[in-house]
Write a protein that holds these residues in place. Structure first.
Motif, PDB file in Angstrom:
ATOM      1  N   ASP A  94       0.816  -1.226   0.000  1.00  0.00           N
ATOM      2  CA  ASP A  94       0.000   0.000   0.000  1.00  0.00           C
ATOM      3  C   ASP A  94       0.848   1.273   0.000  1.00  0.00           C
ATOM      4  O   ASP A  94       0.455   2.278  -0.593  1.00  0.00           O
ATOM      5  CB  ASP A  94      -0.945   0.026   1.204  1.00  0.00           C
ATOM      6  N   ASN A  95       1.997   1.220   0.666  1.00  0.00           N
ATOM      7  CA  ASN A  95       2.864   2.405   0.693  1.00  0.00           C
ATOM      8  C   ASN A  95       3.405   2.734  -0.697  1.00  0.00           C
ATOM      9  O   ASN A  95       3.540   3.898  -1.047  1.00  0.00           O
ATOM     10  CB  ASN A  95       4.024   2.195   1.668  1.00  0.00           C
ATOM     11  N   ILE A  96       3.709   1.708  -1.471  1.00  0.00           N
ATOM     12  CA  ILE A  96       4.186   1.924  -2.841  1.00  0.00           C
ATOM     13  C   ILE A  96       3.054   2.486  -3.692  1.00  0.00           C
ATOM     14  O   ILE A  96       3.258   3.391  -4.508  1.00  0.00           O
ATOM     15  CB  ILE A  96       4.746   0.617  -3.445  1.00  0.00           C
ATOM     16  N   GLN A  97       1.848   1.971  -3.500  1.00  0.00           N
ATOM     17  CA  GLN A  97       0.685   2.494  -4.229  1.00  0.00           C
ATOM     18  C   GLN A  97       0.489   3.975  -3.927  1.00  0.00           C
ATOM     19  O   GLN A  97       0.267   4.781  -4.833  1.00  0.00           O
ATOM     20  CB  GLN A  97      -0.581   1.734  -3.846  1.00  0.00           C
ATOM     21  N   ASP A  98       0.574   4.334  -2.655  1.00  0.00           N
ATOM     22  CA  ASP A  98       0.405   5.740  -2.255  1.00  0.00           C
ATOM     23  C   ASP A  98       1.503   6.618  -2.852  1.00  0.00           C
ATOM     24  O   ASP A  98       1.236   7.730  -3.323  1.00  0.00           O
ATOM     25  CB  ASP A  98       0.412   5.871  -0.729  1.00  0.00           C
ATOM     26  N   LEU A  99       2.742   6.113  -2.817  1.00  0.00           N
ATOM     27  CA  LEU A  99       3.851   6.863  -3.394  1.00  0.00           C
ATOM     28  C   LEU A  99       3.628   7.080  -4.892  1.00  0.00           C
ATOM     29  O   LEU A  99       3.797   8.190  -5.392  1.00  0.00           O
ATOM     30  CB  LEU A  99       5.176   6.121  -3.166  1.00  0.00           C
ATOM     31  N   ALA A 100       3.242   6.016  -5.587  1.00  0.00           N
ATOM     32  CA  ALA A 100       3.006   6.126  -7.032  1.00  0.00           C
ATOM     33  C   ALA A 100       1.905   7.133  -7.328  1.00  0.00           C
ATOM     34  O   ALA A 100       2.030   7.947  -8.248  1.00  0.00           O
ATOM     35  CB  ALA A 100       2.644   4.761  -7.609  1.00  0.00           C
ATOM     36  N   PHE A 101       0.847   7.098  -6.554  1.00  0.00           N
ATOM     37  CA  PHE A 101      -0.250   8.046  -6.758  1.00  0.00           C
ATOM     38  C   PHE A 101       0.248   9.476  -6.570  1.00  0.00           C
ATOM     39  O   PHE A 101      -0.029  10.358  -7.393  1.00  0.00           O
ATOM     40  CB  PHE A 101      -1.403   7.745  -5.793  1.00  0.00           C
ATOM     41  N   ASP A 102       0.992   9.724  -5.491  1.00  0.00           N
ATOM     42  CA  ASP A 102       1.514  11.067  -5.226  1.00  0.00           C
ATOM     43  C   ASP A 102       2.458  11.536  -6.338  1.00  0.00           C
ATOM     44  O   ASP A 102       2.403  12.691  -6.764  1.00  0.00           O
ATOM     45  CB  ASP A 102       2.241  11.110  -3.877  1.00  0.00           C
ATOM     46  N   LEU A 103       3.330  10.635  -6.803  1.00  0.00           N
ATOM     47  CA  LEU A 103       4.265  11.001  -7.856  1.00  0.00           C
ATOM     48  C   LEU A 103       3.538  11.274  -9.169  1.00  0.00           C
ATOM     49  O   LEU A 103       3.876  12.215  -9.894  1.00  0.00           O
ATOM     50  CB  LEU A 103       5.316   9.906  -8.042  1.00  0.00           C
ATOM     51  N   LEU A 104       2.529  10.461  -9.477  1.00  0.00           N
ATOM     52  CA  LEU A 104       1.752  10.700 -10.696  1.00  0.00           C
ATOM     53  C   LEU A 104       0.968  12.009 -10.606  1.00  0.00           C
ATOM     54  O   LEU A 104       0.822  12.719 -11.605  1.00  0.00           O
ATOM     55  CB  LEU A 104       0.817   9.517 -10.963  1.00  0.00           C
ATOM     56  N   GLU A 105       0.486  12.336  -9.421  1.00  0.00           N
ATOM     57  CA  GLU A 105      -0.183  13.629  -9.213  1.00  0.00           C
ATOM     58  C   GLU A 105       0.787  14.778  -9.500  1.00  0.00           C
ATOM     59  O   GLU A 105       0.425  15.746 -10.172  1.00  0.00           O
ATOM     60  CB  GLU A 105      -0.698  13.742  -7.769  1.00  0.00           C
ATOM     61  N   GLU A 106       2.007  14.652  -8.981  1.00  0.00           N
ATOM     62  CA  GLU A 106       3.017  15.689  -9.202  1.00  0.00           C
ATOM     63  C   GLU A 106       3.339  15.821 -10.691  1.00  0.00           C
ATOM     64  O   GLU A 106       3.455  16.925 -11.225  1.00  0.00           O
ATOM     65  CB  GLU A 106       4.279  15.338  -8.412  1.00  0.00           C
ATOM     66  N   MET A 107       3.463  14.684 -11.377  1.00  0.00           N
ATOM     67  CA  MET A 107       3.739  14.721 -12.815  1.00  0.00           C
ATOM     68  C   MET A 107       2.557  15.307 -13.575  1.00  0.00           C
ATOM     69  O   MET A 107       2.733  16.014 -14.560  1.00  0.00           O
ATOM     70  CB  MET A 107       4.066  13.318 -13.328  1.00  0.00           C
ATOM     71  N   GLY A 108       1.346  15.031 -13.113  1.00  0.00           N
ATOM     72  CA  GLY A 108       0.153  15.596 -13.745  1.00  0.00           C
ATOM     73  C   GLY A 108       0.110  17.107 -13.614  1.00  0.00           C
ATOM     74  O   GLY A 108      -0.239  17.816 -14.558  1.00  0.00           O
ATOM     75  N   MET A 109       0.467  17.613 -12.439  1.00  0.00           N
ATOM     76  CA  MET A 109       0.507  19.067 -12.246  1.00  0.00           C
ATOM     77  C   MET A 109       1.571  19.702 -13.137  1.00  0.00           C
ATOM     78  O   MET A 109       1.357  20.766 -13.708  1.00  0.00           O
ATOM     79  CB  MET A 109       0.756  19.399 -10.775  1.00  0.00           C
ATOM     80  N   ASP A 110       2.712  19.015 -13.268  1.00  0.00           N
ATOM     81  CA  ASP A 110       3.772  19.502 -14.158  1.00  0.00           C
ATOM     82  C   ASP A 110       3.264  19.557 -15.591  1.00  0.00           C
ATOM     83  O   ASP A 110       3.506  20.533 -16.307  1.00  0.00           O
ATOM     84  CB  ASP A 110       5.001  18.598 -14.055  1.00  0.00           C
ATOM     85  N   TYR A 111       2.560  18.529 -16.019  1.00  0.00           N
ATOM     86  CA  TYR A 111       2.008  18.487 -17.378  1.00  0.00           C
ATOM     87  C   TYR A 111       1.025  19.638 -17.591  1.00  0.00           C
ATOM     88  O   TYR A 111       1.046  20.305 -18.620  1.00  0.00           O
ATOM     89  CB  TYR A 111       1.318  17.148 -17.639  1.00  0.00           C
ATOM     90  N   GLU A 112       0.149  19.864 -16.605  1.00  0.00           N
ATOM     91  CA  GLU A 112      -0.835  20.946 -16.729  1.00  0.00           C
ATOM     92  C   GLU A 112      -0.155  22.308 -16.855  1.00  0.00           C
ATOM     93  O   GLU A 112      -0.618  23.163 -17.602  1.00  0.00           O
ATOM     94  CB  GLU A 112      -1.789  20.928 -15.539  1.00  0.00           C
ATOM     95  N   GLU A 113       0.928  22.509 -16.123  1.00  0.00           N
ATOM     96  CA  GLU A 113       1.657  23.773 -16.216  1.00  0.00           C
ATOM     97  C   GLU A 113       2.332  23.925 -17.579  1.00  0.00           C
ATOM     98  O   GLU A 113       2.312  24.991 -18.175  1.00  0.00           O
ATOM     99  CB  GLU A 113       2.716  23.862 -15.115  1.00  0.00           C
ATOM    100  N   ARG A 114       2.935  22.828 -18.051  1.00  0.00           N
ATOM    101  CA  ARG A 114       3.641  22.847 -19.333  1.00  0.00           C
ATOM    102  C   ARG A 114       2.699  23.025 -20.502  1.00  0.00           C
ATOM    103  O   ARG A 114       3.003  23.695 -21.470  1.00  0.00           O
ATOM    104  CB  ARG A 114       4.360  21.502 -19.511  1.00  0.00           C
ATOM    105  N   GLU A 115       1.561  22.385 -20.447  1.00  0.00           N
ATOM    106  CA  GLU A 115       0.612  22.344 -21.563  1.00  0.00           C
ATOM    107  C   GLU A 115      -0.675  23.070 -21.207  1.00  0.00           C
ATOM    108  O   GLU A 115      -1.770  22.618 -21.529  1.00  0.00           O
ATOM    109  CB  GLU A 115       0.304  20.889 -21.926  1.00  0.00           C
ATOM    110  N   GLU A 116      -0.547  24.205 -20.562  1.00  0.00           N
ATOM    111  CA  GLU A 116      -1.702  24.944 -20.070  1.00  0.00           C
ATOM    112  C   GLU A 116      -2.724  25.230 -21.176  1.00  0.00           C
ATOM    113  O   GLU A 116      -3.931  25.096 -20.977  1.00  0.00           O
ATOM    114  CB  GLU A 116      -1.260  26.253 -19.416  1.00  0.00           C
ATOM    115  N   ALA A 117      -2.277  25.610 -22.337  1.00  0.00           N
ATOM    116  CA  ALA A 117      -3.200  25.931 -23.444  1.00  0.00           C
ATOM    117  C   ALA A 117      -3.987  24.705 -23.862  1.00  0.00           C
ATOM    118  O   ALA A 117      -5.197  24.793 -24.107  1.00  0.00           O
ATOM    119  CB  ALA A 117      -2.411  26.476 -24.633  1.00  0.00           C
ATOM    120  N   LYS A 118      -3.348  23.541 -23.917  1.00  0.00           N
ATOM    121  CA  LYS A 118      -4.048  22.303 -24.299  1.00  0.00           C
ATOM    122  C   LYS A 118      -5.060  21.890 -23.238  1.00  0.00           C
ATOM    123  O   LYS A 118      -6.132  21.391 -23.547  1.00  0.00           O
ATOM    124  CB  LYS A 118      -3.055  21.169 -24.516  1.00  0.00           C
ATOM    125  N   VAL A 119      -4.693  22.056 -21.972  1.00  0.00           N
ATOM    126  CA  VAL A 119      -5.549  21.639 -20.870  1.00  0.00           C
ATOM    127  C   VAL A 119      -6.809  22.499 -20.808  1.00  0.00           C
ATOM    128  O   VAL A 119      -7.895  21.998 -20.531  1.00  0.00           O
ATOM    129  CB  VAL A 119      -4.792  21.685 -19.522  1.00  0.00           C
TER     130      VAL A 119
END
Length: 107
Positions: A80-105
């Protein structure tokens, strides 16, 4: 930092530094043998390293297709700890994507 750029051809030097960093990490894992596989600390290190590359590499878009499946598979890890870590890291990557591709989002 392995991601710093120099005036002598930043792409070549960045690639060289990334290869060197990867080789060092691989060597450390090889020295430990198969005993590292399935250990929560090694899995955490693996996923944090992938996320770091996907957030910081200048050409991260070129690598997403190869690295993201590993991150997504961690959501189904038995630990479960790995699942939580993966979720948090994917959230961080998602926020990075939204910032990078703001016009597309926004569309």
């Amino acid at each position: 930092s392995i991601f710093s750029k120099h005036s002598l051809g930043s792409e070549t030097l960045t690639s060289c530094r990334l290869r060197t960093s990867t080789n060092r990490a691989s060597s450390s894992i090889t020295l430990l043998g198969s005993s590292w596989i399935g250990r929560p600390w090694s899995e955490r290190l693996f996923y944090k390293t992938l996320a770091s590359w996907l957030l910081k590499l200048p050409d991260k878009v070129d690598h997403e297709g190869r690295m993201l499946p590993y991150m997504i598979s961690a959501l189904n890890d038995p630990n479960d700890n790995i699942q939580d870590l993966a979720f948090d890291l994917l959230e961080e990557m998602g926020m990075d994507y939204e910032e990078r591709e703001e016009a597309k989002v926004r569309e």
